[in-house]
Design an enzyme around this catalytic site. Structure first.
Site, mmCIF file in Angstrom:
data_model
loop_
_atom_site.group_PDB
_atom_site.id
_atom_site.type_symbol
_atom_site.label_atom_id
_atom_site.label_comp_id
_atom_site.label_asym_id
_atom_site.label_seq_id
_atom_site.Cartn_x
_atom_site.Cartn_y
_atom_site.Cartn_z
ATOM 1 N N GLN A 133 -4.261 9.243 -3.392
ATOM 2 C CA GLN A 133 -4.717 8.416 -2.287
ATOM 3 C C GLN A 133 -5.763 8.885 -1.340
ATOM 4 O OE1 GLN A 133 -0.431 6.783 -1.543
ATOM 5 N NE2 GLN A 133 -1.594 6.078 -0.070
ATOM 6 N N ARG A 147 4.346 2.493 3.426
ATOM 7 C CA ARG A 147 3.708 1.149 4.002
ATOM 8 C C ARG A 147 3.984 1.028 5.490
ATOM 9 N NH1 ARG A 147 2.984 -3.829 0.110
ATOM 10 N NH2 ARG A 147 0.907 -4.583 1.048
ATOM 11 N N CYS A 148 3.636 2.170 6.162
ATOM 12 C CA CYS A 148 3.473 1.821 7.503
ATOM 13 C C CYS A 148 2.739 3.166 8.009
ATOM 14 C CB CYS A 148 4.913 2.173 8.399
ATOM 15 S SG CYS A 148 5.198 3.719 8.545
ATOM 16 N N GLU A 168 -0.087 -2.742 5.962
ATOM 17 C CA GLU A 168 1.050 -2.239 6.311
ATOM 18 C C GLU A 168 1.850 -3.287 7.138
ATOM 19 O OE1 GLU A 168 0.494 2.400 6.017
ATOM 20 O OE2 GLU A 168 -0.380 1.533 7.663
HETATM 21 N N1 PCD Z 1 -8.118 -7.084 4.552
HETATM 22 C C1 PCD Z 1 -8.892 -8.178 4.713
HETATM 23 N N2 PCD Z 1 -9.124 -8.548 5.898
HETATM 24 C C2 PCD Z 1 -8.702 -7.705 7.192
HETATM 25 C C3 PCD Z 1 -7.909 -6.539 6.844
HETATM 26 C C4 PCD Z 1 -7.650 -6.189 5.325
HETATM 27 O O1 PCD Z 1 -9.223 -8.925 3.902
HETATM 28 N N3 PCD Z 1 -8.973 -7.999 8.351
HETATM 29 C C5 PCD Z 1 -7.835 -6.741 3.136
HETATM 30 C C6 PCD Z 1 -8.928 -5.285 2.597
HETATM 31 O O2 PCD Z 1 -9.988 -5.746 2.473
HETATM 32 C C7 PCD Z 1 -7.961 -4.633 1.566
HETATM 33 C C8 PCD Z 1 -6.746 -5.100 2.014
HETATM 34 O O3 PCD Z 1 -6.702 -6.415 2.669
HETATM 35 O O4 PCD Z 1 -8.544 -5.221 0.547
HETATM 36 C C9 PCD Z 1 -5.757 -4.009 2.879
HETATM 37 O O5 PCD Z 1 -6.664 -3.509 3.713
HETATM 38 P P1 PCD Z 1 -6.308 -2.430 4.933
HETATM 39 O O6 PCD Z 1 -5.021 -2.877 5.858
HETATM 40 O O7 PCD Z 1 -7.407 -2.061 5.334
HETATM 41 O O8 PCD Z 1 -5.375 -1.413 3.960
HETATM 42 P P2 PCD Z 1 -6.008 -0.332 2.980
HETATM 43 O O9 PCD Z 1 -6.279 1.018 3.792
HETATM 44 O O10 PCD Z 1 -7.161 -0.857 2.141
HETATM 45 O O11 PCD Z 1 -4.717 0.080 2.103
HETATM 46 C C10 PCD Z 1 -3.840 0.842 2.610
HETATM 47 C C11 PCD Z 1 -2.334 -0.079 2.665
HETATM 48 C C12 PCD Z 1 -1.182 0.861 2.860
HETATM 49 S S1 PCD Z 1 -1.323 2.194 3.601
HETATM 50 C C13 PCD Z 1 -0.239 0.825 1.778
HETATM 51 S S2 PCD Z 1 1.273 1.923 2.139
HETATM 52 C C14 PCD Z 1 0.226 -0.332 1.039
HETATM 53 C C15 PCD Z 1 -1.043 -1.649 1.561
HETATM 54 O O12 PCD Z 1 -2.408 -0.852 1.721
HETATM 55 N N4 PCD Z 1 -0.193 0.200 -0.238
HETATM 56 C C16 PCD Z 1 -0.632 -0.878 -1.480
HETATM 57 N N5 PCD Z 1 -1.177 -2.209 0.337
HETATM 58 C C17 PCD Z 1 -1.037 -2.355 -0.944
HETATM 59 N N6 PCD Z 1 -1.141 -3.277 -1.790
HETATM 60 C C18 PCD Z 1 -1.211 -2.883 -3.277
HETATM 61 N N7 PCD Z 1 -1.331 -3.723 -4.094
HETATM 62 N N8 PCD Z 1 -0.848 -1.389 -3.650
HETATM 63 C C19 PCD Z 1 -0.686 -0.397 -2.853
HETATM 64 O O13 PCD Z 1 -0.532 0.713 -2.962
HETATM 65 MO MO1 PCD Z 1 0.395 3.696 3.273
HETATM 66 O O14 PCD Z 1 -0.049 4.815 4.296
HETATM 67 O O15 PCD Z 1 0.029 4.524 1.987
HETATM 68 O O16 PCD Z 1 2.136 4.050 3.376
#
Ligand code: PCD
Length: 805
Positions: A236, A383-384, A759
């Site tokens: 990432q 996812r935060c 997120e």
């Molecule tokens: N957007 C729009 N408008 C606004 C904002 C935003 O349209 N106002 C869109 C953009 O361009 C891109 C999307 O929506 O396409 C997202 O963005 P953002 O909020 O800036 O974010 P980024 O940096 O691009 O990405 C990152 C995130 C995270 S952190 C996570 S866990 C998850 C989410 O992303 N992962 C994933 N989502 C998703 N989806 C998918 N399909 N796969 C994946 O793996 Mo961490 O810290 O790593 O825990």
């Protein structure tokens, strides 16, 4: 002039720029099986590496015998810590300032820990060879509970001086990692002691795992002739991997090329550096041929970055009218065997200090104690944005508990405590400056959309019917209002391993008026190739369809910190707009020259520069691009390129209002989500369809976490949920129909007003699902029960409340 001059609206539509639900360009290859993932890479002579892993959670290693494995036909090498020690690679630094064993050095500290690395002709031979490596273990006492860990005589980390401070200050005990405190504890306690009303709660936010469909992996290829190391992987943050690989291996950074090809989901799991990467590199250097390492599902679930595992206790105080006066939060954070949390350096518990949420709370305190246990390392922001899920879950539960304490409606309690529109930019008690928000408008819209009052009436009737014995189903109304904090971050307070968290975009316009833009981020499914082209289309007037977006190759992309913490739009998206504006500024000079007027006498209009007051006199961006390369323009260099490294002045604070309506069968514990409404405000919207997809995905992961997904351990430290038979990954069967909605409150400091969104649905979703379960039992005396709310636990709750006969 030379243009058929379509209507302005048609020209705007042709760009497929900002606000357009442009179809995802990457889906052509994904839906046809033409993606290129790490495991698709096959190089001549390539070998496969795989790990011997510890069956024990805590044990001393008395001996490792690799003879039988080495004797197997097709096995090329078996690496142990002894082989890595002369290179000082048997341990590696973690993102949190701790160090982690690459291969077991004297002992193992969690089940599944990497003990030896077998390199063989193919994956099957490697698997057979693993069975032949003889490891003699001596079991040691196991600690899986962080609170007990702080009282135990058992020393987990024998490599650390028990009295010496850690990366984040003094340590209280040999199994303690750090204490992190924010806010005014004495002041907060004084307010709480004097308050009209105080509500308290203790909650466990269970350990879980991001579980991307594609596990982690890499291919390392050391070209000894040219001295160049190429590393393809599920990264990432590819540039960070390059820098770390250079620092660890001593290979100069220009001789390392890191490539993230297509990635099958990241969700935070692919931010950190894993032993597999180090071992593959070493194995390629040793053998002189490419080495591939790709995890299987069990490896991924049991050993790579976990999420959450926070034991939180809270106190919240209020006036008789329900105005919140103070908030106290303490967390015991289980970090497992090594502190490998992926957080900006100054924030050992991430942005947990956003735990005052969306409310105007005058005084607050947060204390976090990080603790070692015999569990896998990680502590990633699944996812935060860096522990924001934990923070929002905490405050959204505290609000519900306060509502119970005061016998008040939780929607109303939220309304009277929201930060008001005119208070933005808002300075929170725990140190953040929220950039913009309009919470009341969003809340009112949400409650109206679901007919909140009607739902409460129906719920009350249901309770009466239940009491009369006419139904065995209860109804829960889950509410949540969240504020995220995404877009790390200003370089002045956010860095990872000392690297400032800016991001970048480099644009090159071709003579025929098409373009390529390269970014320091990397899509894992988010659709960057689609959306970043849209930002540029609107900024520079070249159709999105004529712009290639390229990410993930450190030889070509400008340096960037990667994609996590929903930072791509707030940071790299801003860089894209800024680089676009540099292109436009040069294009303006070229246009003025071509039109024989002063620079100030032309203005940008969709896809061209026009002479002010004479719109029939213009030069299109296509014409300008051509002239940039092919016409000698006095005082202007040929070419049309720009680069921007963007250091955001602040983070962005997206927010949202969610409502979940759930029916619960009291006798089976089965839940049925009747309705889920999600209103999101992520400022200016780039692609509404992509946003909707992001919301669906994040809500589904929220449903998973709230209703069943967990990494559970037994008291021996065995992982009980190491396969997808036990680890809950929702399918279309469990997922309800989501209703999405939005308001638009632009970020005042972002060049196009956009905030992150990826997120948000997870952050707001988890408390919403959990609150729905808890709300169903509120009329029967429930205050708080811990997640995950699987059928069995819900049944137990019903039973404990005496609802079974
Ligand atoms: N957007 C729009 N408008 C606004 C904002 C935003 O349209 N106002 C869109 C953009 O361009 C891109 C999307 O929506 O396409 C997202 O963005 P953002 O909020 O800036 O974010 P980024 O940096 O691009 O990405 C990152 C995130 C995270 S952190 C996570 S866990 C998850 C989410 O992303 N992962 C994933 N989502 C998703 N989806 C998918 N399909 N796969 C994946 O793996 Mo961490 O810290 O790593 O825990």
């Amino acid at each position: 002039m030379n243009d058929m001059t379509p209507e302005r609206d048609a020209r705007v539509a042709n760009l497929k720029g900002m606000g357009c639900s442009r179809k995802r360009v990457e889906d052509a290859r994904f839906t046809q099986g033409k993606g290129n993932y790490v495991d698709d890479i096959s190089l001549p002579g390539m070998l496969t590496g795989d790990f011997v892993r510890s069956p024990y959670a805590h044990a001393r290693i008395k001996s490792i015998n690799t003879e039988a494995a080495m004797a197997l036909e097709g096995v090329v090498a078996v690496l142990t810590a002894q082989d890595l020690a002369p290179l000082s690679l048997h341990w590696m630094p973690t993102l949190a300032g701790d160090k982690q064993m690459v291969l077991a050095d004297g002992k193992v500290l969690f089940q599944g820990q990497e003990v030896a690395f077998v390199v063989a002709k193919d994956r099957y031979i490697a698997a057979d060879a693993i069975e032949l490596v003889e490891v003699e273990y001596e079991e040691l006492p196991v600690i899986v509970d962080p609170i007990k860990s702080l009282q135990s005589d058992v020393v987990l980390r024998e490599d650390l001086d028990p009295k010496a401070p850690g990366a984040h200050g003094p340590r209280k005990h040999h199994n303690h990692i750090f204490t992190w405190e924010v806010g005014d504890e004495a002041g907060t306690n004084a307010v709480i002691d004097d308050a009209d009303v105080v509500a308290e709660a203790s909650m466990y936010y269970h350990r879980t795992h991001p579980c991307p469909l594609e596990p982690c992996g890499c291919v390392a290829s050391m070209d000894k002739v040219n001295g160049k190391l190429t590393l393809w992987g599920t990264f990432q943050a590819p540039h960070v991997v390059r820098t770390v690989a250079s620092l660890l291996s001593g290979i100069e950074e220009h001789n390392i090329r890191v490539v993230s090809p297509d990635i099958g989901g990241g969700f935070g799991n692919k931010v950190g550096v894993y032993p597999g990467y180090v071992c593959s590199i070493v194995a390629s250097i040793v053998t002189g041929v490419p080495v591939k390492w790709v995890e299987d599902r069990m490896d991924n679930l049991m050993t790579t970055a976990f999420a959450r595992d926070y034991w939180m206790t809270g106190k919240i105080s209020a006036t008789k009218e329900g105005k919140i006066t103070g908030l106290h939060c303490h967390v015991t954070a289980d970090h497992g065997a090594f502190d490998a949390c992926a957080d900006p350096t100054k924030f050992p518990a991430g942005f947990m200090n956003i735990c005052t949420g969306s409310y105007d709370i005058p005084i607050a305190y947060l204390g976090v104690d990080g603790v070692y246990t015999n569990k896998a390392p990680g502590g990633v922001s699944y996812r935060c944005s860096f522990r924001v899920t934990e923070a929002v879950y905490f405050i959204e539960r505290m609000i519900e508990v306060l509502a119970i304490e005061m016998d008040m409606d939780p929607a109303e309690l939220r309304r009277i405590n929201f930060i008001k529109k005119e208070q933005f930019p808002y300075q929170s008690a725990l140190g953040w400056e929220y950039d913009s928000g309009d919470y009341h408008t969003a809340w009112d819209k949400a409650l109206k959309a679901v007919d909140y009052d009607g739902l409460r009436k129906e719920q009350a009737e249901r309770v009466e019917a239940f009491k009369r014995g006419e139904t065995r189903t209860l109804m829960g109304i889950g509410l949540s209002f969240f504020t995220e904090i995404v877009g790390a971050g200003p370089v002045k307070n956010c860095d990872i391993l000392g690297m400032g968290m800016f991001d970048s975009c480099e644009i090159r316009i071709h003579p025929t008026g098409s373009a390529i833009a390269r970014l320091g981020t990397i899509s894992q499914g988010q659709g960057h190739a689609t959306t970043f082209a849209q930002i540029l289309a609107s900024e520079i007037g070249i159709p999105a369809d004529s712009i290639t977006i390229e990410e993930g190759d450190t030889d070509t992309a400008p340096y960037g910190l990667g994609t996590y913490g929903s930072r791509s739009t707030p940071v790299a998206g801003a860089a894209t707009a800024m680089a676009g504006r540099k292109i436009r500024a040069k294009a303006q000079m070229i246009a003025a020259y071509l039109l024989e007027v002063h620079d100030d006498d032309v203005e940008f209009d969709v896809d061209r520069f026009v002479v002010k007051g004479a719109p029939e006199r213009f030069k299109t961006m296509g014409e300008i691009a051509y002239a940039a390369y092919n016409q000698a323009i006095p005082g202007i260099e040929p070419g049309l390129e720009a680069v921007s490294y963007y250091d955001p002045p602040n983070m962005t604070y997206p927010f949202g209002a969610y409502v979940c309506v759930m029916d619960i069968d009291v006798d089976t514990g089965v839940t049925d989500i009747r309705r889920f409404y999600a209103l999101d405000d992520c400022g200016t919207r780039i692609n509404p369809m992509v946003i909707e997809g992001q919301i669906h995905g994040g809500l589904t992961e929220a449903l998973a976490v709230a209703l069943g997904q967990e990494i559970a351990y037994d008291e021996m430290g065995n992982v009980k949920t190491g396969t997808l038979m036990d680890f809950f990954l929702p399918t279309a069967w469990e997922v309800p129909n989501y209703e999405t909605d939005h308001t638009v409150t632009p970020s005042p400091h972002h060049p196009i007003g956009a905030k992150g969104v990826g997120e948000s649905p997870h952050v707001g979703g988890v408390p919403c699902f959990s609150n729905a379960v808890q709300d169903a039992f509120r009329p029967f005396g429930n205050r708080h029960t811990n997640m995950p709310h699987d059928h069995w636990r819900i049944w137990q709750t019903a039973n404990a409340l005496g609802l079974h006969h």
